[in-house]
Structure formats: structure tokens, C-alpha cells
Design a protein around this motif. Structure first.
Motif, PDB file in Angstrom:
ATOM      1  N   TYR A  61      13.987 -13.178   3.240  1.00  0.00           N
ATOM      2  CA  TYR A  61      14.799 -13.089   1.901  1.00  0.00           C
ATOM      3  C   TYR A  61      15.272 -14.315   1.692  1.00  0.00           C
ATOM      4  N   ILE A  62      15.292 -14.700   0.406  1.00  0.00           N
ATOM      5  CA  ILE A  62      15.838 -15.744  -0.164  1.00  0.00           C
ATOM      6  C   ILE A  62      16.826 -15.382  -1.302  1.00  0.00           C
ATOM      7  N   SER A  63      17.979 -15.636  -1.017  1.00  0.00           N
ATOM      8  CA  SER A  63      19.144 -15.395  -2.069  1.00  0.00           C
ATOM      9  C   SER A  63      19.587 -16.569  -2.981  1.00  0.00           C
ATOM     10  N   ASN A  64      19.049 -16.728  -4.184  1.00  0.00           N
ATOM     11  CA  ASN A  64      19.174 -18.067  -4.941  1.00  0.00           C
ATOM     12  C   ASN A  64      20.557 -17.449  -5.824  1.00  0.00           C
ATOM     13  N   ARG A  65      21.794 -17.879  -5.302  1.00  0.00           N
ATOM     14  CA  ARG A  65      22.977 -17.717  -5.953  1.00  0.00           C
ATOM     15  C   ARG A  65      23.431 -18.433  -7.040  1.00  0.00           C
ATOM     16  N   VAL A  66      22.730 -18.193  -8.183  1.00  0.00           N
ATOM     17  CA  VAL A  66      22.895 -18.969  -9.587  1.00  0.00           C
ATOM     18  C   VAL A  66      24.158 -18.449 -10.196  1.00  0.00           C
ATOM     19  N   HIS A  67      24.530 -17.026  -9.690  1.00  0.00           N
ATOM     20  CA  HIS A  67      25.583 -16.573 -10.406  1.00  0.00           C
ATOM     21  C   HIS A  67      26.556 -16.127  -9.432  1.00  0.00           C
ATOM     22  N   SER A  68      27.875 -15.850  -9.716  1.00  0.00           N
ATOM     23  CA  SER A  68      29.022 -15.315  -8.707  1.00  0.00           C
ATOM     24  C   SER A  68      28.824 -13.766  -8.844  1.00  0.00           C
ATOM     25  N   TYR A  69      28.774 -13.179  -7.751  1.00  0.00           N
ATOM     26  CA  TYR A  69      28.511 -11.770  -7.439  1.00  0.00           C
ATOM     27  C   TYR A  69      29.317 -11.334  -6.153  1.00  0.00           C
ATOM     28  N   SER A  70      29.485 -10.064  -5.880  1.00  0.00           N
ATOM     29  CA  SER A  70      30.137  -9.545  -4.582  1.00  0.00           C
ATOM     30  C   SER A  70      28.945  -9.064  -3.783  1.00  0.00           C
ATOM     31  N   PHE A  71      29.082  -9.143  -2.460  1.00  0.00           N
ATOM     32  CA  PHE A  71      28.020  -8.458  -1.670  1.00  0.00           C
ATOM     33  C   PHE A  71      28.884  -7.976  -0.426  1.00  0.00           C
ATOM     34  N   GLU A  72      28.631  -6.573  -0.123  1.00  0.00           N
ATOM     35  CA  GLU A  72      29.098  -5.944   1.057  1.00  0.00           C
ATOM     36  C   GLU A  72      28.140  -6.363   2.195  1.00  0.00           C
ATOM     37  N   PRO A  73      28.710  -7.184   3.324  1.00  0.00           N
ATOM     38  CA  PRO A  73      27.827  -7.848   4.128  1.00  0.00           C
ATOM     39  C   PRO A  73      27.271  -6.661   5.164  1.00  0.00           C
ATOM     40  N   THR A  74      27.986  -5.607   5.312  1.00  0.00           N
ATOM     41  CA  THR A  74      27.349  -4.405   6.304  1.00  0.00           C
ATOM     42  C   THR A  74      26.037  -4.117   5.637  1.00  0.00           C
ATOM     43  N   THR A  75      25.972  -4.230   4.419  1.00  0.00           N
ATOM     44  CA  THR A  75      24.499  -3.870   3.835  1.00  0.00           C
ATOM     45  C   THR A  75      23.322  -4.338   4.914  1.00  0.00           C
ATOM     46  N   HIS A  76      23.538  -5.578   5.342  1.00  0.00           N
ATOM     47  CA  HIS A  76      22.465  -6.250   6.207  1.00  0.00           C
ATOM     48  C   HIS A  76      22.145  -5.513   7.332  1.00  0.00           C
ATOM     49  N   PHE A  77      23.013  -4.598   8.018  1.00  0.00           N
ATOM     50  CA  PHE A  77      22.825  -3.768   9.143  1.00  0.00           C
ATOM     51  C   PHE A  77      21.652  -2.774   8.758  1.00  0.00           C
ATOM     52  N   LYS A  78      21.984  -2.078   7.553  1.00  0.00           N
ATOM     53  CA  LYS A  78      21.000  -0.727   7.107  1.00  0.00           C
ATOM     54  C   LYS A  78      19.667  -1.642   6.764  1.00  0.00           C
ATOM     55  N   SER A  79      19.645  -2.696   5.766  1.00  0.00           N
ATOM     56  CA  SER A  79      18.630  -3.240   5.358  1.00  0.00           C
ATOM     57  C   SER A  79      17.567  -3.831   6.315  1.00  0.00           C
ATOM     58  N   THR A  80      18.115  -4.317   7.392  1.00  0.00           N
ATOM     59  CA  THR A  80      17.236  -5.032   8.423  1.00  0.00           C
ATOM     60  C   THR A  80      16.536  -4.079   9.234  1.00  0.00           C
ATOM     61  N   GLU A  81      17.416  -3.016   9.419  1.00  0.00           N
ATOM     62  CA  GLU A  81      16.748  -1.805  10.115  1.00  0.00           C
ATOM     63  C   GLU A  81      15.557  -1.317   9.561  1.00  0.00           C
ATOM     64  N   LEU A  82      15.237  -1.370   8.165  1.00  0.00           N
ATOM     65  CA  LEU A  82      14.011  -0.906   7.419  1.00  0.00           C
ATOM     66  C   LEU A  82      12.876  -1.983   7.379  1.00  0.00           C
ATOM     67  N   PHE A  83      13.337  -3.080   7.744  1.00  0.00           N
ATOM     68  CA  PHE A  83      12.532  -4.332   7.735  1.00  0.00           C
ATOM     69  C   PHE A  83      12.390  -5.024   9.051  1.00  0.00           C
ATOM     70  N   PRO A  84      11.513  -4.442   9.961  1.00  0.00           N
ATOM     71  CA  PRO A  84      10.968  -5.340  11.308  1.00  0.00           C
ATOM     72  C   PRO A  84      10.423  -6.324  10.954  1.00  0.00           C
ATOM     73  N   ASN A  85       9.845  -6.489   9.724  1.00  0.00           N
ATOM     74  CA  ASN A  85       9.017  -7.679   9.638  1.00  0.00           C
ATOM     75  C   ASN A  85       9.627  -8.821   8.825  1.00  0.00           C
ATOM     76  N   LEU A  86      11.127  -8.760   8.581  1.00  0.00           N
ATOM     77  CA  LEU A  86      11.842  -9.608   7.768  1.00  0.00           C
ATOM     78  C   LEU A  86      12.171 -10.620   9.143  1.00  0.00           C
ATOM     79  N   LYS A  87      11.862 -11.853   8.659  1.00  0.00           N
ATOM     80  CA  LYS A  87      11.716 -12.924   9.689  1.00  0.00           C
ATOM     81  C   LYS A  87      13.165 -14.037   9.500  1.00  0.00           C
TER      82      LYS A  87
END
Length: 133
Positions: A61-87
Motif C-alpha cells: 500500500y502506497i499513500s501518496n500524500r499530495v493533499h492534507s488530510y486526517s487519518f485515524e491510525p488505529t484503522t491500520h489494526f483492522k485493515s491489516t487483519e483483512l489482508f494477510p497478503n499486505l507486505k
């Protein structure tokens, strides 16, 4: 002979939260200015990720931060569980403030992560992660 990564764009999607570009082994997101990204707002992005990569195709996953936005970092916990193939997770920043934010977010990741100052550098790193796997 080392395997080659297909750098050809498979599909671009324009979502409510921003633009998403799917490649064979990596995804690039460009979130819109001012958006607050959380697990619920990322639902469509996650659904598409499952559609393209399932649980088997390795990707970065590549986040190209060309704009300013907010991100709730705890989202990573849930999303990485969904993708065991995320390297791995790459963030491309273009200013010192976004760089500091990306550094803080890395504490919430349990996958290889790196911060870059160009999209080309992030893609090269993603390719190395996929090829060595």
C-alpha cells in the motif's frame, strides 16, 4: 533471473475519499484535501482491495500524500487483519509536517513501513518487498 513487476496501471477508481490506482502488486492512494480517513470511510477502498488482491496476491500500500488530510491510525489494526497478503506500507510526503505525522503513524503498523519523498522511490521499495517474498 529475477521476477519482474508489472508497472502497468490495472484500474483507477475515483472514490469519495480520493483516487485509488491499482497495479499488479501495489496500490497507490491520493486522498482528497480535508478528508478524515477512518475504517468506515475506507470501506469502499478495502472492498476494492479484496476484489483485486484477495488473500493471496502480495501487494504494498502506497499513500501518496499530495493533499492534507486526517487519518485515524488505529484503522491500520483492522485493515491489516483483512489482508494477510499486505507486505508493506509506504508513505510519500512532500513537507516536514506530513513527514512527522507519517513517522507517528508507523507506531501503529505491524508490517514493514517506510517514508519517501518521491513516488518513484516508494514504488522501487514496494517492488523490492514483493520480489524478495
Amino acid at each position: 533471473m529475477s521476477p519482474k513487476i508489472n508497472k502497468q496501471l490495472i484500474q483507477k477508481h475515483e472514490l469519495d475519499i480520493g483516487d485509488v490506482y491499482f497495479y499488479e502488486n501495489y496500490i497507490i492512494t491520493e486522498i482528497k484535501e480535508g478528508v478524515v480517513v477512518n475504517f468506515e470511510k475506507a470501506a469502499e477502498l478495502l472492498r476494492l482491495g479484496k476484489e483485486y488482491y484477495g488473500n493471496k496476491i502480495p501487494f504494498v500500500y502506497i499513500s501518496n500524500r499530495v493533499h492534507s488530510y486526517s487519518f485515524e491510525p488505529t484503522t491500520h489494526f483492522k485493515s491489516t487483519e483483512l489482508f494477510p497478503n499486505l507486505k508493506g506500507y509506504a508513505v510519500v510526503t512532500y513537507n516536514a509536517i506530513n513527514n512527522k505525522i507519517a513517522e507517528l503513524e508507523q507506531a501503529f503498523l505491524n508490517k514493514p513501513a517506510n517514508i519517501f519523498h518521491s513516488l518513484d522511490e516508494a514504488i522501487a521499495w514496494a517492488e523490492k518487498l514483493i520480489i524478495r517474498d
